[in-house]
Enzyme design. Sequence first.
Site, short mmCIF file in Angstrom:
data_model
loop_
_atom_site.label_atom_id
_atom_site.label_comp_id
_atom_site.label_asym_id
_atom_site.label_seq_id
_atom_site.Cartn_x
_atom_site.Cartn_y
_atom_site.Cartn_z
N GLU A 41 0.79 -1.22 0.00
CA GLU A 41 0.00 0.00 0.00
C GLU A 41 0.83 1.29 0.00
O GLU A 41 0.84 2.03 1.00
CB GLU A 41 -0.94 0.03 1.22
CG GLU A 41 -1.98 -1.08 1.21
CD GLU A 41 -3.07 -0.89 2.27
OE1 GLU A 41 -2.97 0.06 3.07
OE2 GLU A 41 -4.00 -1.69 2.28
N GLU A 55 -5.65 -8.41 1.09
CA GLU A 55 -6.29 -7.90 2.30
C GLU A 55 -7.75 -7.58 2.01
O GLU A 55 -8.08 -7.00 0.97
CB GLU A 55 -5.62 -6.61 2.80
CG GLU A 55 -4.26 -6.81 3.42
CD GLU A 55 -3.73 -5.55 4.10
OE1 GLU A 55 -4.53 -4.72 4.54
OE2 GLU A 55 -2.49 -5.43 4.15
C1 FCB Z 1 -4.25 -1.90 5.63
C2 FCB Z 1 -2.89 -2.30 6.13
C3 FCB Z 1 -2.91 -3.40 7.16
C4 FCB Z 1 -4.06 -3.22 8.15
C5 FCB Z 1 -5.36 -2.99 7.42
C6 FCB Z 1 -6.54 -2.83 8.33
O1 FCB Z 1 -4.21 -0.61 5.14
O2 FCB Z 1 -2.08 -2.73 5.05
O3 FCB Z 1 -1.67 -3.42 7.80
O4 FCB Z 1 -3.76 -2.26 9.05
O5 FCB Z 1 -5.25 -1.87 6.61
#
Ligand code: FCB
Length: 494
Positions: A220, A401
């Site tokens: 990210e 994620e």
């Molecule tokens: C993302 C992050 C991860 C976690 C989630 C909730 O932005 O990559 O580490 O904190 O959010």
Amino acid sequence: MSMLTRRRLLQRAASSPAPTGATGTPLGAAAAVAAGPTTAAPASDEDRGPSAEPQVALRFPATFGWGAATSAYQVEGAAKEDGRGESVWDTFSRTPGRVSNGDTGDVAADHYHRWPADLDLMRDLGLDSYRFSISWTRIQADGTGTPNQRGLDFYRRLADGLRERGIAPMATLFHWDLPQALQDKGGWESRDTAARFADYADIVFRALGERIPVWLTVNEPKTVVQNGYLRGHHAPGLQDPDAAYLVAHHLHLAHGLAVQAFRATGEPGRIGPAINLHPCYAADDSPAAAEATRLYDGYENRLYLDPILRGSYPTDVLADLGPTSRLATGILDGDLDVISSPVDLLAVQYYTPIYVTADGGTEQRWPTSVANWQQIYPDGFFDILTRVTRDYGPIPLTVTENGLPTRDVLAADDTVDDSARVEFLRDHLAAAHRAIAAGVPLESYHVWSLLDNFEWEVGYDQRFGLVYVDYATQRRILKRSAHWYRKVISDNGF
Ligand code: FCB
């Protein structure tokens, strides 16, 4: 899932399919799975065993990988052990007022010591893939120089432990824990940091390359840019818009140099970036809202996808920043060739949509979770997955994620009822299934997160885990969502 299928997955994960830019028929033609509720046949006999066929309405492709994710600073703890150096998150979390309750990652979920039991837990859940990150300061305490063997050994043991349990390791090289020593020399505002990152990546590839089938470079980059340099509520805690977009460029450069370093090692695995994407929708029908949404999309999505997958920066964003911006002047000849070095896959992270108003602001359309930045909108997941395939071609996708924060409570009978998470995951997986049916080459999905952990500026206040962590004792308790996910994995659908 049988050992045979797992082995296939490990092998498949290591093979190199279509590089970026390959052409094909992105959406429509050959749908990978049937859409809509069916009682489809089992994916394969070896997956199912002799007992009655499970009643599954949404069946995923037989090779689909089920995983969960964590990152080093959020779970490992052991902040001062085995030669680990300080990162910007050590500095930030120890600065009074930066993190809720003064929480730090010093102990976190103590995964650095408890990894064998955590790996057993992953095996019991039936995970095919585990995404973790490597802490740069365990490998190079100051971000440069001779590697620390004890740090490399930890990740070697972790990767071996995963493979012994039939779980494919997926390693992220940078999940925000920049060595503080490099921050002191300018951090990501300095072009040299990208070169240091390439050296670190090279060390890790050479030490662990044969063990890790999938590598992710930078996690990210947008969050570093927006939270670290625009809003300042993440490390390094700055509010400097001009610096922020130069930082984006250097993070992209770091990514590209790492991809080149990886190719130079000749290791057989695959590599790609991990990018959080936000579908942007106009809040009303006005032309002004449509125009504001287009530019917003540039800053949220194209600024991160285009350099890597197209070799160019979005012209609307460059124009908006102006010709004298530090981004515009920081792009040197050849940089975009490095940044767009072909990747093997794109890791997508999705949490929330954004609704853009005519004046360029945002508004809330859907209920939020306990995190006020997150609106719960599963259709946004479908939209962003199909959009990536439509706009960037059939590059293989993995979701690295997707998840929901809650304030879970451990009941007296030792259970945790996180029904909201079950609902969230079910609805988002249904959206992913629809995207696959529409032709999106999505090969795997990782829940954020395996364990409750240190959630950056809110510390331990919000819990994202499938597994509850009782921080006082470090006991792990499977939440309702973990039991649910285990069944989804074993049925390959739900
Ligand atoms: C993302 C992050 C991860 C976690 C989630 C909730 O932005 O990559 O580490 O904190 O959010």
